[in-house]
Design a protein around this motif. Structure first.
Motif, mmCIF file in Angstrom:
data_model
loop_
_atom_site.group_PDB
_atom_site.id
_atom_site.type_symbol
_atom_site.label_atom_id
_atom_site.label_comp_id
_atom_site.label_asym_id
_atom_site.label_seq_id
_atom_site.Cartn_x
_atom_site.Cartn_y
_atom_site.Cartn_z
ATOM 1 N N ASP A 199 -4.536 -7.369 3.409
ATOM 2 C CA ASP A 199 -3.439 -6.553 3.822
ATOM 3 C C ASP A 199 -2.452 -6.318 2.589
ATOM 4 O O ASP A 199 -1.534 -5.265 2.452
ATOM 5 C CB ASP A 199 -2.671 -6.769 4.981
ATOM 6 C CG ASP A 199 -3.386 -6.482 6.456
ATOM 7 O OD1 ASP A 199 -4.408 -5.946 6.133
ATOM 8 O OD2 ASP A 199 -2.908 -7.050 7.178
ATOM 9 N N CYS A 200 -2.341 -7.505 1.615
ATOM 10 C CA CYS A 200 -1.436 -7.315 0.765
ATOM 11 C C CYS A 200 -1.495 -6.531 -0.164
ATOM 12 O O CYS A 200 -0.602 -5.877 -1.111
ATOM 13 C CB CYS A 200 -1.321 -8.879 -0.058
ATOM 14 S SG CYS A 200 -2.540 -9.183 -1.009
ATOM 15 N N TRP A 201 -2.788 -5.767 -0.365
ATOM 16 C CA TRP A 201 -3.232 -4.720 -1.282
ATOM 17 C C TRP A 201 -2.184 -3.542 -1.038
ATOM 18 O O TRP A 201 -1.902 -2.725 -1.728
ATOM 19 C CB TRP A 201 -4.591 -4.228 -1.218
ATOM 20 C CG TRP A 201 -5.126 -3.342 -2.210
ATOM 21 C CD1 TRP A 201 -5.261 -1.918 -1.849
ATOM 22 C CD2 TRP A 201 -5.272 -3.303 -3.387
ATOM 23 N NE1 TRP A 201 -5.564 -1.526 -2.901
ATOM 24 C CE2 TRP A 201 -5.744 -2.220 -3.802
ATOM 25 C CE3 TRP A 201 -5.339 -4.475 -4.576
ATOM 26 C CZ2 TRP A 201 -6.265 -1.942 -5.310
ATOM 27 C CZ3 TRP A 201 -5.465 -4.201 -5.668
ATOM 28 C CH2 TRP A 201 -6.064 -2.836 -6.210
ATOM 29 N N TRP A 202 -1.973 -3.395 0.362
ATOM 30 C CA TRP A 202 -1.159 -2.437 0.732
ATOM 31 C C TRP A 202 0.322 -2.656 1.125
ATOM 32 O O TRP A 202 1.457 -1.691 0.823
ATOM 33 C CB TRP A 202 -1.495 -1.627 1.847
ATOM 34 C CG TRP A 202 -2.717 -0.730 1.907
ATOM 35 C CD1 TRP A 202 -2.840 0.572 1.469
ATOM 36 C CD2 TRP A 202 -4.323 -1.157 1.823
ATOM 37 N NE1 TRP A 202 -4.145 0.961 1.349
ATOM 38 C CE2 TRP A 202 -4.944 -0.247 1.640
ATOM 39 C CE3 TRP A 202 -4.883 -2.502 2.236
ATOM 40 C CZ2 TRP A 202 -6.381 -0.360 1.603
ATOM 41 C CZ3 TRP A 202 -6.157 -2.538 2.175
ATOM 42 C CH2 TRP A 202 -7.112 -1.491 2.018
ATOM 43 N N GLU A 203 0.556 -3.887 0.990
ATOM 44 C CA GLU A 203 2.172 -4.409 1.578
ATOM 45 C C GLU A 203 2.753 -4.648 0.192
ATOM 46 O O GLU A 203 3.960 -4.487 0.315
ATOM 47 C CB GLU A 203 1.801 -5.693 2.278
ATOM 48 C CG GLU A 203 1.445 -5.428 3.687
ATOM 49 C CD GLU A 203 1.167 -6.822 4.366
ATOM 50 O OE1 GLU A 203 1.014 -7.002 5.530
ATOM 51 O OE2 GLU A 203 0.881 -7.988 3.700
ATOM 52 N N LEU A 204 2.382 -5.338 -0.956
ATOM 53 C CA LEU A 204 2.991 -5.668 -2.020
ATOM 54 C C LEU A 204 3.060 -4.459 -3.022
ATOM 55 O O LEU A 204 2.215 -3.839 -3.033
ATOM 56 C CB LEU A 204 2.094 -6.679 -2.858
ATOM 57 C CG LEU A 204 1.940 -8.087 -1.992
ATOM 58 C CD1 LEU A 204 1.252 -9.067 -2.641
ATOM 59 C CD2 LEU A 204 3.319 -8.718 -1.484
ATOM 60 N N PRO A 205 4.136 -4.494 -3.610
ATOM 61 C CA PRO A 205 4.241 -3.418 -4.604
ATOM 62 C C PRO A 205 3.581 -3.491 -5.853
ATOM 63 O O PRO A 205 2.938 -4.688 -6.200
ATOM 64 C CB PRO A 205 5.683 -3.661 -5.259
ATOM 65 C CG PRO A 205 5.988 -5.051 -4.931
ATOM 66 C CD PRO A 205 5.397 -5.289 -3.710
ATOM 67 N N ILE A 206 3.283 -2.399 -6.659
ATOM 68 C CA ILE A 206 1.972 -2.462 -7.412
ATOM 69 C C ILE A 206 2.423 -3.646 -8.692
ATOM 70 O O ILE A 206 1.650 -4.136 -9.507
ATOM 71 C CB ILE A 206 1.711 -1.183 -8.145
ATOM 72 C CG1 ILE A 206 0.439 -1.239 -8.921
ATOM 73 C CG2 ILE A 206 2.873 -0.487 -8.968
ATOM 74 C CD1 ILE A 206 -0.137 0.108 -9.242
ATOM 75 N N GLU A 207 3.745 -3.838 -9.057
ATOM 76 C CA GLU A 207 4.124 -4.597 -9.865
ATOM 77 C C GLU A 207 3.613 -5.998 -9.593
ATOM 78 O O GLU A 207 3.595 -7.037 -10.430
ATOM 79 C CB GLU A 207 5.660 -4.802 -10.048
ATOM 80 C CG GLU A 207 6.424 -3.338 -10.632
ATOM 81 C CD GLU A 207 6.556 -2.301 -9.504
ATOM 82 O OE1 GLU A 207 6.738 -0.966 -10.151
ATOM 83 O OE2 GLU A 207 6.048 -2.478 -8.391
ATOM 84 N N THR A 208 3.604 -6.556 -8.346
ATOM 85 C CA THR A 208 3.079 -7.725 -7.962
ATOM 86 C C THR A 208 1.646 -7.926 -8.047
ATOM 87 O O THR A 208 1.257 -8.690 -8.312
ATOM 88 C CB THR A 208 3.563 -8.148 -6.609
ATOM 89 O OG1 THR A 208 4.874 -7.979 -6.346
ATOM 90 C CG2 THR A 208 3.201 -9.366 -6.059
#
Length: 1011
Positions: A562-571
């Motif tokens: 889910d973090c693929w959609w949750e996290l900002p692309i910078e992360t």
């Protein structure tokens, strides 16, 4: 004390009766039987009747002295009592803890059965039961054999069906990927809970708190490691090429996600492509300027995308002239007759040529006047149907695309993601669904321009989306692919080292590998493992390498995908990763939106679940649909990464079908619910069968074909278990009060028939062990049933009842018999245990010889011993059995116990073997007499000369084969059978008494020792 007193009284009465009987015979002989004698007998019988349970028969005197079977083990369990007992057994015998217990124990070898994950989108069904119980039978056998079983159940949790059900509940508009994913996960978790509870109720052994799920972060991380390694080797790549596309799902599909509908109906057409540049051969003929190439297609909607017409170089072609309108058509010569019949006119051959002479010809596109369509050779076309010439649309056909690659044709797609014509198809076709209105419009346009020669209905096999049950199309798309062509040879080589059951499935596996040149692994959905790729905003170039993927792997392991959609692309794409990847600033990139095919999800399970020391399973056990699915995806991923198969054995079973052999369907109403099978339904026709009956159905079936289930199969399973319970009850009943740990007889001191049964038990255990090792539970059941029916019920049990019931309780003969019975009970119980664990543990609770808290599954496999195989034993008993068969066949329909048997054998091996069983010349109590079940057996070297006139004579031979054939002797024997003159003993009912009122010598001894 009361019983002993009673037995003493019985003995005294018996002796009185015997003396009276003897006196009566003497007096009768001299005619001196008087009223005194009648009165004495009357008083004696009156006294006995007042002291016995059975006042109407002298036999009732001795009922309490006979050792009849006694056990609390129930003959039958039905209804709620059966269900309660199974649950009680699971709890009392620690079913829930068994897997953990065996993992903790020390074992020399491990057995790994890798669980192919069922799909988490519905309730448990009989297909699950067939598969899970088969696996459990295998695992329980291996555990009993002393191996440490590695079996981790799993679930395939991603994919379109789950996503569609989530969308159905939430609506389909304005939802973010995360909203869809959260609802889909919730749906999958509920399905998993229902399925898991059912698997536990079926008695499947596993640590149900330690399962694997393809939506777990650790699993997804392991999967991406496989993806990265395959990408780094160039096996995974991105390309623009035709794929199976489902307009109803709006996603690409792999071959394994297709269902072929054999009843699909297409509007097939014959259309003309006018030749504008004639091939040299045709040009050399006079008057052939107006020739048209005649093509046939079942997909008229592909005509607008046509780039070429293909022919076969070695086939013969003809220019024919229609008799009805003089039209000139180019067709394959073999198709001329069928075309004439179809068009209803004669076709006159004008000239012929081979396919290679068509090179250089160019046609005009019928719908696009300015477009030229060349004639090109292609070897993939056949003349089974059509004209031998096929129009080629590289964007909408796999073979067509191969032609395009070879001749450098353009791949122009005229269909969008919704399955509708694009603007490129022309204003008349734009936005029309290609499979319906678009198809109709193309046919109409061909008719208007006089290019339509004939239309017909064609019923043929056509690919459908296996989830939506709607037809698919082939269209080009930019997708991620696995180059399976580069893996094919290595996969075949790896497969040659794999044991495949049944062996016939190997051919299907190899054929599937051959038919697959590439595998599309990207899906345009939300519920799945995201492909860890970033795209440059300006160029569209993909950024993916070991640095970017390794970073995503670590994130997924900690946070889940889910973090693929949750996290900002910078992360997701931090500076240190960009630096290692030599990429520009993070603002130049966007994350990809595609997810991986669920076959890649499950195909990488070996990397996530199997132990790192040797990530190869001993076995994969799945249905035949996995030949093109999980078996293949697992093989490709494992060969790509490790150059070996992930399995040592493949077991391919059939599908569960109705009793009529039909596929189960709710609409047809033939679905069998395993929960109803176990717990019963509302109708009287659906009684509760329990889990063991369901397991018996699985085991008894021929799993390598379609497996039928219904009332007949389930009733048969119930009845067979009931018969088995009867045998087990007999064994348990005759072992009451026997403790093998202190009362077992040394094998060398046992009766020969008992030793022989242990010998048969050893052979039985070897057969059962071999059948289990070959995943053939059906053969196990047949072996068990044959042993019980032929060797026990029909043979051994009928012989030993007299010794069991009527001998002294602790006599050597009876203890010898009980020693054999205990070994047989133990062997049969362990043999059925992998199939019927509830029944096996129930028997073990009643069986002697172990601590009360011990369970069968913690005590090992059948304990057969080579000591049970003694030289000459088998030949002695089987020689006697040959004679026994002759004896019994000579008195058909009569009672063997009413006859005296004389066996005459010339001195030699057979005579010596019979002397093992009877040392004295004549006996009523020898082992030979017991085996023959006769009143008396005389063993002699020749028949007496003074045989009575009513004698029955028979002759036979028996081949003795000792020491592997070193000693062979064909021995003749003769038998003489006469009615016995002895009377029936009122206690044992054998014809060995002096009179009907007198106990036989054996019974007198037993009664006298009882007090």
């Amino acid at each position: 004390m009361v019983l002993l007193g009673h037995r003493a009284t019985v003995l005294r009465v018996s002796m009185i009766l015997c003396r009276i009987s003897a006196v009566s015979r003497t007096l009768a002989r001299y005619g001196r039987w008087s009223q005194w004698g009648d009165g004495l007998l009357h008083r004696a019988l009156s006294f006995s009747s007042s002291r016995c349970h059975d006042s109407g028969s002298a036999q009732g005197l001795y009922r309490d002295t006979v050792l009849l079977p006694q056990t609390e083990f129930p003959m039958k369990l039905t209804g709620q009592k059966l269900l309660d007992r199974e649950i009680e057994i699971q709890q009392k015998c620690g079913f829930a803890d068994l897997y953990s217990w065996q993992r903790a124990r020390k074992a020399k070898k491990e057995f790994c059965l890798h669980d192919g994950p069922p799909y988490a989108n519905g309730d448990p069904h009989v297909g699950h039961a067939l598969n899970k119980i088969l696996k459990d039978i295998c695992n329980r056998f291996e555990m009993l054999k002393g191996r440490q079983v590695h079996y981790i159940p799993g679930w395939d949790c991603h994919g379109l069906p789950i996503e569609l059900k989530a969308l159905r509940e939430m609506g389909t508009t304005g939802l973010s990927p995360l909203q869809i994913r959260h609802k889909a996960r919730e749906f999958a978790e509920k399905a998993i809970a229902r399925q898991k509870a059912a698997f536990q109720r079926w008695g499947v052994m596993a640590d149900w708190d330690q399962c694997y799920y393809t939506f777990d972060g650790a699993y997804e991380a392991a999967q991406l490691k496989v993806f990265q390694e395959m990408h780094s080797k160039g096996i995974i790549y991105q390309d623009y090429k035709p794929v199976f596309w489902s307009p109803s799902s709006r996603t690409a599909l792999a071959e394994a996600e297709l269902e072929y509908n054999p009843e699909h109906v297409s509007r097939a057409i014959y259309a003309t492509f006018p030749l504008t540049t004639l091939p040299p051969k045709i040009a050399s003929e006079k008057g052939l300027e107006g020739v048209s190439v005649l093509v046939w297609t079942t997909q008229p909607w592909t005509i607008p995308a046509s780039q070429a017409v293909c022919y076969m170089p070695n086939a013969q072609y003809s220019v024919v002239k229609r008799a009805d309108n003089s039209q000139l058509l180019l067709v394959a010569t073999k198709c001329t007759a069928s075309m004439a019949a179809l068009l209803g006119t004669e076709l006159e051959s004008v000239c012929t040529m081979i396919g290679s002479q068509l090179e250089g010809g160019i046609c005009k596109h019928p719908l696009l006047p300015d477009k030229e369509v060349p004639l090109l050779l292609a070897n993939h076309k056949t003349m089974a149907k059509g004209t031998g010439l096929v129009h080629t649309a590289p964007a909408h056909g796999m073979e067509d695309y191969s032609v395009a690659l070879h001749f450098n044709l353009s791949v122009e797609c005229v269909v969008d993601e919704d399955g509708k014509f694009t603007e490129q198809a022309g204003s008349e076709l734009q936005n029309l669904p290609v499979m319906t209105e678009g198809n109709d419009k193309v046919i109409s346009m061909l008719k208007e321009c006089e290019a339509l020669v004939k239309e017909e209905q064609c019923v043929h096999s056509y690919p459908y989306d296996w989830r939506t049950k709607q037809p698919v199309v082939i269209r080009p798309s930019k997708q991620w692919f696995i180059n399976t062509a580069s893996l094919k040879d290595r996969a075949k080589e790896a497969l040659q080292k794999v044991r495949v059951l049944p062996e016939s499935a190997r051919g299907s596996l190899l054929a599937m590998l051959d038919s697959r040149t590439y595998w599309c692994i990207s899906r345009q959905r939300s519920w799945g493992v995201p492909i860890p790729v970033f795209y440059h905003k300006e160029t569209g170039e993909a950024l993916i390498d070991k640095h970017t993927v390794s970073h995503i792997v670590n994130l997924f392991k900690d946070k889940g995908s889910d973090c693929w959609w949750e996290l900002p692309i910078e992360t997701l794409l931090p500076p240190e990763v960009l630096k290692k990847s030599k990429a520009g600033p993070v603002t130049d990139y966007i994350r990809g939106q595609d997810v991986l095919d669920i076959w890649f999800d499950s195909g990488a399970s070996w990397a996530a679940v199997l132990q790192e020391s040797d990530p190869r399973a001993d076995a994969y056990v799945e249905g035949k649909d996995q030949i093109g699915g999980w078996f293949q995806s697992s093989l490709f991923t494992s060969v790509a990464v490790r150059n070996k198969a992930p399995y040592k054995s493949l077991v391919v079973h059939g599908f569960a079908v109705s009793e009529k052999g039909e596929k189960m369907s709710k609409s047809v109403g033939n679905v069998v619910d395993p929960d109803v099978v176990i717990n019963g339904g509302k109708e009287p026709s659906t009684p509760p069968y329990g889990a063991d009956a369901l397991r018996w159905w699985v085991a008894e079936s021929n799993i390598f074909s379609e497996v039928q289930i219904g009332p007949n199969a389930l009733n048969s399973a119930r009845d067979n278990i009931s018969k088995l319970r009867g045998t087990l009850k007999f064994l348990l009943g005759n072992l009451r009060g026997f403790d093998p740990r202190v009362q077992a007889v040394d094998p060398k001191q046992m009766h020969y028939i008992d030793q022989y049964m242990l010998h048969l038990l050893r052979k039985f255990s070897i057969k059962v062990t071999d059948a289990y090792a070959e995943f053939d539970a059906g053969r196990v059941i047949r072996t068990i049933q044959a042993f019980i029916t032929r060797d026990l019920s029909s043979f051994y049990f009928s012989i030993i009842k007299d010794r069991l019931y009527c001998d002294v309780e602790d006599s050597l003969g009876r203890r010898s018999c009980q020693t054999a019975l205990e070994e047989i009970l133990d062997g049969v119980t362990r043999a059925i245990a992998p199939i019927l664990p509830h029944l096996a543990e129930e028997v073990y609770l009643h069986a002697p010889g172990h601590d009360q808290d011990e369970t069968l599954f913690k005590s090992g496999w059948i304990k057969s011993s080579s000591v049970w195989r003694r030289p000459g034993l088998e030949e002695a008993v089987e020689g006697a059995c040959a004679i026994r068969d002759s004896f019994l066949s000579s008195i058909p329909g009569k009672h063997a116990a009413q006859y005296d048997l004389t066996i005459a054998i010339e001195p030699g091996l057979l005579f010596e073997l019979m002397e093992f069983l009877q040392e004295e010349p004549t006996s009523t109590s020898s082992q030979l007499a017991e085996l023959m079940m006769a009143a008396r057996v005389n063993l002699t070297s020749e028949l007496p000369r003074d045989l009575p006139p009513d004698v029955l004579l028979k002759h036979g031979t028996f081949l003795i084969n000792l020491e592997g054939g070193v000693i062979r002797e064909d021995s003749a024997y003769s038998i003489a059978v006469v009615p016995t003159s002895a009377a029936r003993c009122p206690r044992c009912r054998r014809y060995t008494s002096e009179s009907a009122d007198c106990l036989c010598p054996r019974c007198q001894t037993v009664i006298s020792q009882a007090h």
